[in-house]
Design an enzyme around this catalytic site. Sequence first.
Site, PDB file in Angstrom:
ATOM      1  N   HIS A  81      -3.252  10.306  -2.402  1.00 54.13           N
ATOM      2  CA  HIS A  81      -3.949  10.698  -3.616  1.00 54.13           C
ATOM      3  C   HIS A  81      -4.301  12.180  -3.509  1.00 54.13           C
ATOM      4  O   HIS A  81      -4.458  12.716  -2.413  1.00 54.13           O
ATOM      5  CB  HIS A  81      -5.230   9.848  -3.725  1.00 54.13           C
ATOM      6  CG  HIS A  81      -5.967   9.979  -5.013  1.00 54.13           C
ATOM      7  ND1 HIS A  81      -6.783  11.049  -5.292  1.00 54.13           N
ATOM      8  CD2 HIS A  81      -6.038   9.151  -6.095  1.00 54.13           C
ATOM      9  CE1 HIS A  81      -7.333  10.878  -6.490  1.00 54.13           C
ATOM     10  NE2 HIS A  81      -6.895   9.743  -7.001  1.00 54.13           N
ATOM     11  N   ASP A 136      -8.507   7.085   4.205  1.00 50.89           N
ATOM     12  CA  ASP A 136      -8.984   6.954   2.828  1.00 50.89           C
ATOM     13  C   ASP A 136      -8.815   5.493   2.425  1.00 50.89           C
ATOM     14  O   ASP A 136      -7.703   5.037   2.148  1.00 50.89           O
ATOM     15  CB  ASP A 136      -8.170   7.875   1.911  1.00 50.89           C
ATOM     16  CG  ASP A 136      -8.463   7.661   0.431  1.00 50.89           C
ATOM     17  OD1 ASP A 136      -9.368   6.872   0.100  1.00 50.89           O
ATOM     18  OD2 ASP A 136      -7.775   8.287  -0.398  1.00 50.89           O
ATOM     19  N   GLN A 180      -8.627   2.258  -1.896  1.00 50.98           N
ATOM     20  CA  GLN A 180      -7.830   1.185  -2.487  1.00 50.98           C
ATOM     21  C   GLN A 180      -7.705  -0.033  -1.577  1.00 50.98           C
ATOM     22  O   GLN A 180      -7.153  -1.059  -1.986  1.00 50.98           O
ATOM     23  CB  GLN A 180      -6.431   1.706  -2.832  1.00 50.98           C
ATOM     24  CG  GLN A 180      -6.415   2.812  -3.863  1.00 50.98           C
ATOM     25  CD  GLN A 180      -6.842   2.348  -5.238  1.00 50.98           C
ATOM     26  OE1 GLN A 180      -6.762   1.166  -5.564  1.00 50.98           O
ATOM     27  NE2 GLN A 180      -7.301   3.271  -6.066  1.00 50.98           N
ATOM     28  N   LYS A 196     -14.553   1.080  -7.183  1.00 54.57           N
ATOM     29  CA  LYS A 196     -13.290   0.349  -7.045  1.00 54.57           C
ATOM     30  C   LYS A 196     -13.478  -1.013  -6.387  1.00 54.57           C
ATOM     31  O   LYS A 196     -12.544  -1.819  -6.339  1.00 54.57           O
ATOM     32  CB  LYS A 196     -12.281   1.189  -6.257  1.00 54.57           C
ATOM     33  CG  LYS A 196     -11.874   2.476  -6.983  1.00 54.57           C
ATOM     34  CD  LYS A 196     -10.821   3.249  -6.229  1.00 54.57           C
ATOM     35  CE  LYS A 196     -10.608   4.641  -6.799  1.00 54.57           C
ATOM     36  NZ  LYS A 196     -10.130   4.638  -8.185  1.00 54.57           N
ATOM     37  N   CYS A 229      -2.803  10.723 -10.093  1.00 53.39           N
ATOM     38  CA  CYS A 229      -3.314  11.655  -9.078  1.00 53.39           C
ATOM     39  C   CYS A 229      -2.506  11.557  -7.786  1.00 53.39           C
ATOM     40  O   CYS A 229      -3.050  11.619  -6.682  1.00 53.39           O
ATOM     41  CB  CYS A 229      -4.791  11.426  -8.802  1.00 53.39           C
ATOM     42  SG  CYS A 229      -5.856  11.846 -10.190  1.00 53.39           S
TER      43      CYS A 229
END
Length: 416
Positions: A132, A209, A212, A235, A373
Amino acid sequence: MSALRTVKSTEFDLLAVRKDFPGLHQKVHGKPLIYLDNAATTQKPKAVIEALNRFYTADCSNVHRAVHALSDRATKSYEDARTIVKQFINARSEREIVFVRGATEAINLVMNSYARPRVKAGDEILISALEHHSNIVPWQLLSEQTGARLVIAPINEAGELILEDFERRLGPKTALVAVAHVSNALGTVMPVHEIVRMAHARGVPVLVDGAQAVPHEHVDVGALDCDFYAFSGHKVFGPTGIGVLYGREDLLEGMPPYQGGGDMIRSVTFEKTIYNELPYKFEAGTPHIAGAIGLGAALDYVSQIGIDRAAAHERDLLNYGTELLSAIHGLRLIGTAPEKVGVLSFVLDGVHPHDVGTVLDRDGSAVRAGHHCAQPGMQRFGVPATTRASLAFYNTKAEMHALANGIRRVQKLFAA
């Protein structure tokens, strides 16, 4: 009645869960909403909405700075949320849990406070081609400012990281590895355990990261052994504007504050400031108190449902949706890795993704259209954008059918 009370068995009770999400039960353009934009943000359960309402109606006060009852209650709820996060991701201590605005700020905090003092000209930051923008741009900024170099590990046609190529790019100049746990654009699950092992064998720290990943699978930072882990509340069914940076305590101790202001200090004179202890050293100013409390409620909700049961339902739904969309002539799925979460990213012959998304919206189906993104990832597949349907545990097979039928209507409309 909330699923916190109704979901008791080992089975995943989809109907009970759906009742807990008010936002799902509305019409858009006169059609029942089919919400398939979960990778962008998720709908919120009643448990989260009620927690926010309770704070603002009964406990609204600042934290850590008063001796009155409202502040005591607010502070307890805020710090209880930190404990919930610690337990949810299996951190060792609350001192390793820093509340931030989201995964983006968490990554920028690590870039500014950990990497910037250590990275020098000629060093390398290793990321993947699936990142991202939030895990690309901060490292570009650091490289521009220090003379370091950004190194990109490639992916294959299925959207998987080529692990051998990644390992070849790990070298004596690698100062940091920063990778997504799960691709937001394709849903690919990255081999983060192997990445951490490879990097640590060479003494290289790793930031993951996890924005997700946390909504879709059990995340255990202890077992993963990463140095930093970032994720966003919105999220994972929590409020917007709140997120978490997990960092190993010894690393956080050695890092200077990211921002200066109230609450990150122990004492201040014009000559010298003594910083607060962890994690408050990194939480300058009035925090997003309601956001943290709402995030705690969201993680409690997910824990009660059972992340493993929810993930199994999502996998079944992803397989079902993949079969339906793969049968549509002229549709090309982008991202077909065997290990992935519920993302169906696709292009349709002769129709721009924005047109696909607009027509589907008129049928009540909320999908995302664009580069997500993740422009470098789009360029890898030779497309400027995709239409992305992203799933959560409250989605249904009937919604997958509606999506496939909607895509066929798009084709008929643009073939006319």
